[in-house]
Design a protein around this motif. Structure first.
Motif, PDB file in Angstrom:
ATOM      1  N   LEU A 200     -13.038  -9.880  -3.340  1.00  5.80           N
ATOM      2  CA  LEU A 200     -12.047  -9.001  -2.738  1.00  5.80           C
ATOM      3  C   LEU A 200     -12.586  -8.371  -1.459  1.00  5.80           C
ATOM      4  CD1 LEU A 200      -9.385  -7.428  -2.757  1.00  5.80           C
ATOM      5  CD2 LEU A 200     -10.447  -5.795  -4.342  1.00  5.80           C
ATOM      6  N   ASP A 201     -13.829  -7.934  -1.488  1.00 11.74           N
ATOM      7  CA  ASP A 201     -14.460  -7.326  -0.325  1.00 11.74           C
ATOM      8  C   ASP A 201     -14.496  -8.308   0.851  1.00 11.74           C
ATOM      9  OD1 ASP A 201     -16.199  -4.942   0.630  1.00 11.74           O
ATOM     10  OD2 ASP A 201     -17.439  -6.695   1.093  1.00 11.74           O
ATOM     11  N   THR A 202     -14.824  -9.557   0.570  1.00  7.87           N
ATOM     12  CA  THR A 202     -14.871 -10.583   1.624  1.00  7.87           C
ATOM     13  C   THR A 202     -13.484 -10.871   2.178  1.00  7.87           C
ATOM     14  OG1 THR A 202     -16.820 -11.620   0.626  1.00  7.87           O
ATOM     15  CG2 THR A 202     -15.523 -12.970   2.136  1.00  7.87           C
ATOM     16  N   LEU A 203     -12.495 -10.959   1.289  1.00  6.52           N
ATOM     17  CA  LEU A 203     -11.137 -11.275   1.726  1.00  6.52           C
ATOM     18  C   LEU A 203     -10.527 -10.168   2.581  1.00  6.52           C
ATOM     19  CD1 LEU A 203      -9.655 -12.913  -1.506  1.00  6.52           C
ATOM     20  CD2 LEU A 203     -10.459 -14.046   0.568  1.00  6.52           C
ATOM     21  N   LEU A 204     -10.935  -8.942   2.342  1.00 11.86           N
ATOM     22  CA  LEU A 204     -10.419  -7.834   3.150  1.00 11.86           C
ATOM     23  C   LEU A 204     -10.723  -8.038   4.630  1.00 11.86           C
ATOM     24  CD1 LEU A 204     -11.262  -4.718   0.940  1.00 11.86           C
ATOM     25  CD2 LEU A 204      -8.984  -5.600   1.513  1.00 11.86           C
ATOM     26  N   ASP A 205     -11.849  -8.692   4.912  1.00 11.47           N
ATOM     27  CA  ASP A 205     -12.246  -8.944   6.299  1.00 11.47           C
ATOM     28  C   ASP A 205     -11.781 -10.305   6.782  1.00 11.47           C
ATOM     29  OD1 ASP A 205     -13.792  -8.206   8.710  1.00 11.47           O
ATOM     30  OD2 ASP A 205     -15.063  -9.902   8.137  1.00 11.47           O
ATOM     31  N   ALA A 206     -11.681 -11.270   5.857  1.00 12.67           N
ATOM     32  CA  ALA A 206     -11.409 -12.652   6.256  1.00 12.67           C
ATOM     33  C   ALA A 206      -9.928 -12.924   6.518  1.00 12.67           C
ATOM     34  CB  ALA A 206     -11.920 -13.616   5.188  1.00 12.67           C
ATOM     35  N   LEU A 207      -9.042 -12.231   5.812  1.00 10.00           N
ATOM     36  CA  LEU A 207      -7.611 -12.517   5.926  1.00 10.00           C
ATOM     37  C   LEU A 207      -6.939 -11.581   6.935  1.00 10.00           C
ATOM     38  CD1 LEU A 207      -6.642 -13.071   2.181  1.00 10.00           C
ATOM     39  CD2 LEU A 207      -7.212 -14.783   3.909  1.00 10.00           C
ATOM     40  N   PRO A 208      -5.886 -12.061   7.601  1.00 10.58           N
ATOM     41  CA  PRO A 208      -5.161 -11.203   8.556  1.00 10.58           C
ATOM     42  C   PRO A 208      -4.556  -9.978   7.866  1.00 10.58           C
ATOM     43  CG  PRO A 208      -4.537 -13.512   8.808  1.00 10.58           C
ATOM     44  CD  PRO A 208      -5.335 -13.422   7.545  1.00 10.58           C
ATOM     45  N   LEU A 209      -4.469  -8.899   8.608  1.00  8.07           N
ATOM     46  CA  LEU A 209      -3.873  -7.678   8.067  1.00  8.07           C
ATOM     47  C   LEU A 209      -2.444  -7.923   7.611  1.00  8.07           C
ATOM     48  CD1 LEU A 209      -3.924  -4.626   7.542  1.00  8.07           C
ATOM     49  CD2 LEU A 209      -3.283  -4.283   9.943  1.00  8.07           C
ATOM     50  N   GLN A 210      -1.713  -8.774   8.335  1.00  6.80           N
ATOM     51  CA  GLN A 210      -0.321  -9.028   7.966  1.00  6.80           C
ATOM     52  C   GLN A 210      -0.208  -9.678   6.598  1.00  6.80           C
ATOM     53  OE1 GLN A 210       2.387  -7.951   9.850  1.00  6.80           O
ATOM     54  NE2 GLN A 210       3.381  -8.414   7.896  1.00  6.80           N
TER      55      GLN A 210
ATOM     56  N   TRP B  10      -2.148  -9.076   4.033  1.00  4.29           N
ATOM     57  CA  TRP B  10      -2.286  -7.987   3.072  1.00  4.29           C
ATOM     58  C   TRP B  10      -1.011  -7.145   3.030  1.00  4.29           C
ATOM     59  CZ3 TRP B  10      -5.696  -8.081  -0.556  1.00  4.29           C
ATOM     60  CH2 TRP B  10      -6.914  -8.749  -0.356  1.00  4.29           C
ATOM     61  N   LYS B  11      -0.346  -6.969   4.170  1.00  2.47           N
ATOM     62  CA  LYS B  11       0.908  -6.217   4.188  1.00  2.47           C
ATOM     63  C   LYS B  11       1.978  -6.936   3.368  1.00  2.47           C
ATOM     64  CE  LYS B  11       0.331  -3.735   8.565  1.00  2.47           C
ATOM     65  NZ  LYS B  11       0.893  -3.502   9.925  1.00  2.47           N
ATOM     66  N   HIS B  12       2.048  -8.268   3.505  1.00  7.43           N
ATOM     67  CA  HIS B  12       3.001  -9.035   2.699  1.00  7.43           C
ATOM     68  C   HIS B  12       2.683  -8.900   1.209  1.00  7.43           C
ATOM     69  CE1 HIS B  12       4.867 -10.646   6.192  1.00  7.43           C
ATOM     70  NE2 HIS B  12       3.956 -11.561   6.473  1.00  7.43           N
ATOM     71  N   TYR B  13       1.410  -9.009   0.887  1.00  4.58           N
ATOM     72  CA  TYR B  13       0.974  -8.916  -0.511  1.00  4.58           C
ATOM     73  C   TYR B  13       1.339  -7.556  -1.108  1.00  4.58           C
ATOM     74  CZ  TYR B  13      -2.406  -8.310  -4.343  1.00  4.58           C
ATOM     75  OH  TYR B  13      -3.003  -8.035  -5.552  1.00  4.58           O
ATOM     76  N   LEU B  14       1.033  -6.490  -0.385  1.00  3.08           N
ATOM     77  CA  LEU B  14       1.320  -5.145  -0.885  1.00  3.08           C
ATOM     78  C   LEU B  14       2.821  -4.870  -0.916  1.00  3.08           C
ATOM     79  CD1 LEU B  14      -1.539  -3.186   0.935  1.00  3.08           C
ATOM     80  CD2 LEU B  14      -1.411  -3.768  -1.499  1.00  3.08           C
ATOM     81  N   ARG B  15       3.544  -5.394   0.060  1.00  4.82           N
ATOM     82  CA  ARG B  15       4.998  -5.208   0.074  1.00  4.82           C
ATOM     83  C   ARG B  15       5.627  -5.845  -1.161  1.00  4.82           C
ATOM     84  NH1 ARG B  15       8.940  -6.060   5.261  1.00  4.82           N
ATOM     85  NH2 ARG B  15      10.949  -5.916   4.220  1.00  4.82           N
ATOM     86  N   PHE B  16       5.225  -7.088  -1.452  1.00  5.19           N
ATOM     87  CA  PHE B  16       5.795  -7.753  -2.614  1.00  5.19           C
ATOM     88  C   PHE B  16       5.456  -7.014  -3.903  1.00  5.19           C
ATOM     89  CE2 PHE B  16       4.661 -10.476  -6.231  1.00  5.19           C
ATOM     90  CZ  PHE B  16       5.947 -10.727  -6.684  1.00  5.19           C
ATOM     91  N   HIS B  17       4.190  -6.638  -4.087  1.00  4.86           N
ATOM     92  CA  HIS B  17       3.810  -6.014  -5.356  1.00  4.86           C
ATOM     93  C   HIS B  17       4.413  -4.619  -5.508  1.00  4.86           C
ATOM     94  CE1 HIS B  17       1.298  -8.944  -7.346  1.00  4.86           C
ATOM     95  NE2 HIS B  17       0.851  -9.305  -6.167  1.00  4.86           N
ATOM     96  N   ALA B  18       4.622  -3.922  -4.399  1.00  6.11           N
ATOM     97  CA  ALA B  18       5.326  -2.641  -4.484  1.00  6.11           C
ATOM     98  C   ALA B  18       6.756  -2.858  -4.969  1.00  6.11           C
ATOM     99  CB  ALA B  18       5.321  -1.936  -3.130  1.00  6.11           C
ATOM    100  N   LEU B  19       7.408  -3.896  -4.452  1.00  4.30           N
ATOM    101  CA  LEU B  19       8.765  -4.228  -4.886  1.00  4.30           C
ATOM    102  C   LEU B  19       8.785  -4.670  -6.341  1.00  4.30           C
ATOM    103  CD1 LEU B  19       9.869  -6.253  -1.738  1.00  4.30           C
ATOM    104  CD2 LEU B  19      10.913  -4.110  -2.504  1.00  4.30           C
ATOM    105  N   ASP B  20       7.834  -5.512  -6.714  1.00  8.47           N
ATOM    106  CA  ASP B  20       7.778  -6.025  -8.078  1.00  8.47           C
ATOM    107  C   ASP B  20       7.580  -4.893  -9.079  1.00  8.47           C
ATOM    108  OD1 ASP B  20       7.614  -8.129 -10.054  1.00  8.47           O
ATOM    109  OD2 ASP B  20       5.457  -7.790 -10.097  1.00  8.47           O
ATOM    110  N   ASP B  21       6.707  -3.944  -8.755  1.00 10.18           N
ATOM    111  CA  ASP B  21       6.455  -2.821  -9.655  1.00 10.18           C
ATOM    112  C   ASP B  21       7.675  -1.911  -9.780  1.00 10.18           C
ATOM    113  OD1 ASP B  21       3.883  -3.697 -10.117  1.00 10.18           O
ATOM    114  OD2 ASP B  21       2.950  -2.338  -8.673  1.00 10.18           O
ATOM    115  N   ALA B  22       8.363  -1.698  -8.659  1.00 10.52           N
ATOM    116  CA  ALA B  22       9.469  -0.735  -8.651  1.00 10.52           C
ATOM    117  C   ALA B  22      10.805  -1.357  -9.025  1.00 10.52           C
ATOM    118  CB  ALA B  22       9.585  -0.090  -7.265  1.00 10.52           C
ATOM    119  N   ALA B  23      10.877  -2.678  -9.060  1.00  8.70           N
ATOM    120  CA  ALA B  23      12.170  -3.368  -9.198  1.00  8.70           C
ATOM    121  C   ALA B  23      13.034  -2.884 -10.359  1.00  8.70           C
ATOM    122  CB  ALA B  23      11.938  -4.876  -9.311  1.00  8.70           C
ATOM    123  N   PRO B  24      12.479  -2.632 -11.569  1.00  6.78           N
ATOM    124  CA  PRO B  24      13.342  -2.183 -12.669  1.00  6.78           C
ATOM    125  C   PRO B  24      14.058  -0.868 -12.391  1.00  6.78           C
ATOM    126  CG  PRO B  24      11.248  -2.989 -13.527  1.00  6.78           C
ATOM    127  CD  PRO B  24      11.101  -2.892 -12.040  1.00  6.78           C
TER     128      PRO B  24
END
Length: 217
Positions: free
Chosen positions: A130-140, A142-156
């Protein structure tokens, strides 16, 4: 503390996957489930306002990211018989040295508590990945990943179109349910998940927390 129940301990462990087990991402028999998961991500991101083309691109990035996290995760087939990967006590400084991009001191500060003298950094290979991926992957990504999981958690708890998309995947695809869960049952499930401890007596709460509270990463 898993080996000293008289002491409280902060326990960090792997997480962040949308599918039930790390093995699902690579097992040939689970390929249809992975494809269904990708379609579900597209559906949720589209409902949130992303154009269809952008949602499809983002979904591919999210699944690719989770496959990398899954590859560094300990599968449940092992954890079912061996819980030692959870137990890896060390100081916050030692944990920070292994994962310099994961700011553990800041984590405790944001939660309004002092950093403990030691914590259990379970599954260290996962956190190093996870630490390596934080630097290796584009910020966008991570934004997509967090956006989806925020929606998935809140969806009900969101509009019906989000709740139905969530139910179609989690209840239908993953659990094989053929009919929707009644609204009253969904409401009680949400209350139990989010206020379960609040409905317990002080004695019950103390007993549960003494048995060990685990903070998942």
């Amino acid at each position: 503390d898993d080996k000293n129940p008289d002491n409280y301990s902060v326990n960090l462990s792997q997480g962040g996957l949308g599918l039930p087990d790390a093995d699902w991402y690579t097992h040939p028999q689970m390929a249809p489930r992975v494809d269904a998961y990708r379609s579900y991500i597209i559906r949720m991101l589209s409902l949130s306002g992303l154009p269809a083309v952008d949602a499809a691109q983002a979904a591919g990035e999210v699944v690719a990211l989770e496959k990398m996290l899954a590859a560094a995760s300990v599968p449940f087939s092992r954890l079912a018989n061996d819980i030692t990967p959870y137990y890896n006590p060390q100081t916050v400084a030692e944990a920070s040295a292994q994962t310099p991009r994961l700011q553990w001191e800041a984590l405790f500060e944001q939660h309004g508590v002092d950093a403990p003298e030691q914590l259990s950094l379970g599954m260290p290979d996962y956190f190093r990945c996870l630490d390596t991926l934080l630097d290796a992957l584009p910020l966008q990504t991570w934004k997509h990943y967090l956006r989806f999981h925020a929606l998935d958690d809140a969806a009900p708890c969101l509009a019906q179109r989000f709740a139905m998309a969530h139910a179609d995947f989690h209840d239908g695809v993953l659990k094989g349910r053929r009919s929707p869960v009644p609204r009253w049952a969904r409401v009680l499930d949400i209350i139990d998940q989010n206020a379960g401890l609040a409905r317990m007596t002080p004695a019950m709460t103390a007993t549960r927390w003494t048995a060990g509270a685990r903070c998942t990463g």
